[in-house]
Design an enzyme around this catalytic site. Structure first.
Site, PDB file in Angstrom:
ATOM      1  N   ARG A  44       0.824  -1.164   0.035  1.00 30.30           N
ATOM      2  CA  ARG A  44       0.044  -0.013  -0.017  1.00 30.30           C
ATOM      3  C   ARG A  44       0.861   1.230  -0.055  1.00 30.30           C
ATOM      4  NH1 ARG A  44       2.372   1.819   3.704  1.00 30.30           N
ATOM      5  NH2 ARG A  44       1.009   3.689   3.832  1.00 30.30           N
ATOM      6  N   GLY A  45       0.336   2.307  -0.253  1.00 33.61           N
ATOM      7  CA  GLY A  45       1.178   3.582  -0.330  1.00 33.61           C
ATOM      8  C   GLY A  45       0.950   3.798  -1.860  1.00 33.61           C
ATOM      9  N   ALA A  46       0.909   5.132  -2.273  1.00 34.69           N
ATOM     10  CA  ALA A  46       0.425   5.677  -3.810  1.00 34.69           C
ATOM     11  C   ALA A  46       1.778   5.073  -4.437  1.00 34.69           C
ATOM     12  CB  ALA A  46       0.312   6.917  -4.006  1.00 34.69           C
ATOM     13  N   GLN A 180      -1.816   2.336  10.220  1.00 36.45           N
ATOM     14  CA  GLN A 180      -0.684   2.439   9.429  1.00 36.45           C
ATOM     15  C   GLN A 180       0.573   3.054   9.921  1.00 36.45           C
ATOM     16  OE1 GLN A 180      -3.515   2.774   8.137  1.00 36.45           O
ATOM     17  NE2 GLN A 180      -3.720   2.351   5.881  1.00 36.45           N
ATOM     18  N   ASP A 221      -1.997  10.970  -2.118  1.00 33.99           N
ATOM     19  CA  ASP A 221      -2.404   9.803  -2.987  1.00 33.99           C
ATOM     20  C   ASP A 221      -2.811  10.359  -4.318  1.00 33.99           C
ATOM     21  OD1 ASP A 221      -2.915   8.494  -0.003  1.00 33.99           O
ATOM     22  OD2 ASP A 221      -2.696   7.034  -1.756  1.00 33.99           O
TER      23      ASP A 221
END
Ligand code: MRU
Length: 329
Positions: A44-46, A180, A221
């Site tokens: 995850r994470g853009a 997160q 994002d």
């Protein structure tokens, strides 16, 4: 620290759902489970989602599969981070040029990965310059090495400032509902021996009121052409609180996270996730099973609350619309 590896035509992802308790890598030779891994937030994470999708596209090419279908399946995994669509478009363009040659596509994916790390390092250097000495910095969610090709965007700025001896304390919001901040940002900070204090999300305003936060830096994002941006749910509250208390608020992002097709943040698609993410904590029920839940994964912070935008090309100040368009000029 890294979370994405490509070795011997196999993609390896560090399972972020298991951190910080277990460090387990999962291997992939089929693109479909990679789309699931993005959806379930193994990765995850853009920027990390973009790099992963590029490698997954290579898996489809190596298997001789329909690249248009692979692109569509991967694009349907998560809607908000624009890096996913950006990376898939770049891979599709390359595939058109090279006739879908897997070796060429692997080189392109590796280039996207390496460029992302280089952009994070550049952001770190530019961002560290705006951090004051003895800084007490607040961040939200995880915009670190785990969320990118490596090093991090917001956490890259913090890493670079720490290397210059400027960081007195980093306050990490735990970031409900999926934690997160607690699970990943605290893990990265402890790993790198950067002074860290974990707080529940509802404690940030109280720290600001006490004069204990000098600067906020968060990731992104998707940013619209006017500087409005989507980031992890709760970012908007942090920005409002920072504005109220006169605390500088920075957002760090590579240009691949800017979506010039959107004039402002109102058009950014916001992912809504499973309601049980809010009704439970680590699988343990914490609310009545029947209660209605609102669970957007992201919110939009208006550009009016942003002090500066840290990119790999430098730090941008208002007027954001004009200055962002110059970046692409
Ligand atoms: O739902 P997530 O964990 O993918 O959300 C991540 C964030 O909101 C990050 O701040 C953003 O992707 C920037 S990562 C460099």
């Amino acid at each position: 620290m890294d979370a994405i590896r490509w070795e011997g035509n196999t993609l390896y992802l560090l399972d972020q759902t298991k951190l910080p308790v277990t460090e387990a890598w999962i291997s992939y030779t089929d693109y479909r489970p990679v789309a699931d891994a993005i959806r379930t937030m193994v990765v995850r994470g853009a920027p990390a989602i973009g790099v992963t999708a590029a490698y997954a596209y290579c898996l489809a090419a190596l298997a001789g599969e329909d690249l248009g279908e692979a692109r569509a399946v991967l694009a349907s995994s998560r809607p908000t981070a624009v890096n996913l669509f950006w990376a898939l478009e770049r891979m599709a363009n390359r595939a058109e040029d090279c006739g879908g040659d897997p070796a060429v596509l692997v080189e392109e994916a590796k280039a996207i990965h390496a460029e992302d790390v280089a952009m994070c390092k550049a952001m770190g250097a530019y961002g560290a310059a705006v951090v004051p000495e003895h800084a007490r910095i607040l961040t939200h969610c995880n915009a670190g090495a785990l969320a990118t090709g490596g090093y991090g965007t917001a956490l890259g700025v913090i890493r670079a400032a720490h290397e210059l001896g400027k960081v007195e304390m980093v306050y990490a919001d735990e970031t409900r509902p999926l934690l997160q901040g607690a699970r990943l940002t605290a893990y990265e900070l402890v790993h790198d021996h950067i002074p860290a204090t974990l707080i529940a999300d509802n404690m940030a305003a109280s720290l600001m009121a006490k004069g204990k936060i000098d600067l906020v830096v968060v990731g992104c994002d998707r940013m619209a052409a006017n500087g409005d941006f989507a980031n992890k749910i709760g970012t908007y509250s942090v920005a409002v609180n920072a504005h109220h208390h006169g605390v500088p608020f920075y957002v760090a992002l590579p240009c691949s996270t800017i979506d010039l097709t959107l004039p402002d943040g109102s058009g950014i698609p916001i992912e809504e996730r499973d309601k049980d993410e809010v009704r439970t904590l680590y699988g343990v029920q914490t609310a009545p099973a029947q209660v209605e839940v609102y669970n957007p994964a992201f919110d939009v912070t208006p550009h009016s609350l942003v002090t500066g935008i840290i990119t790999e090309k430098g730090v941008i100040y208002p007027p954001f619309k004009e200055n962002l368009s110059k970046l692409f000029g």
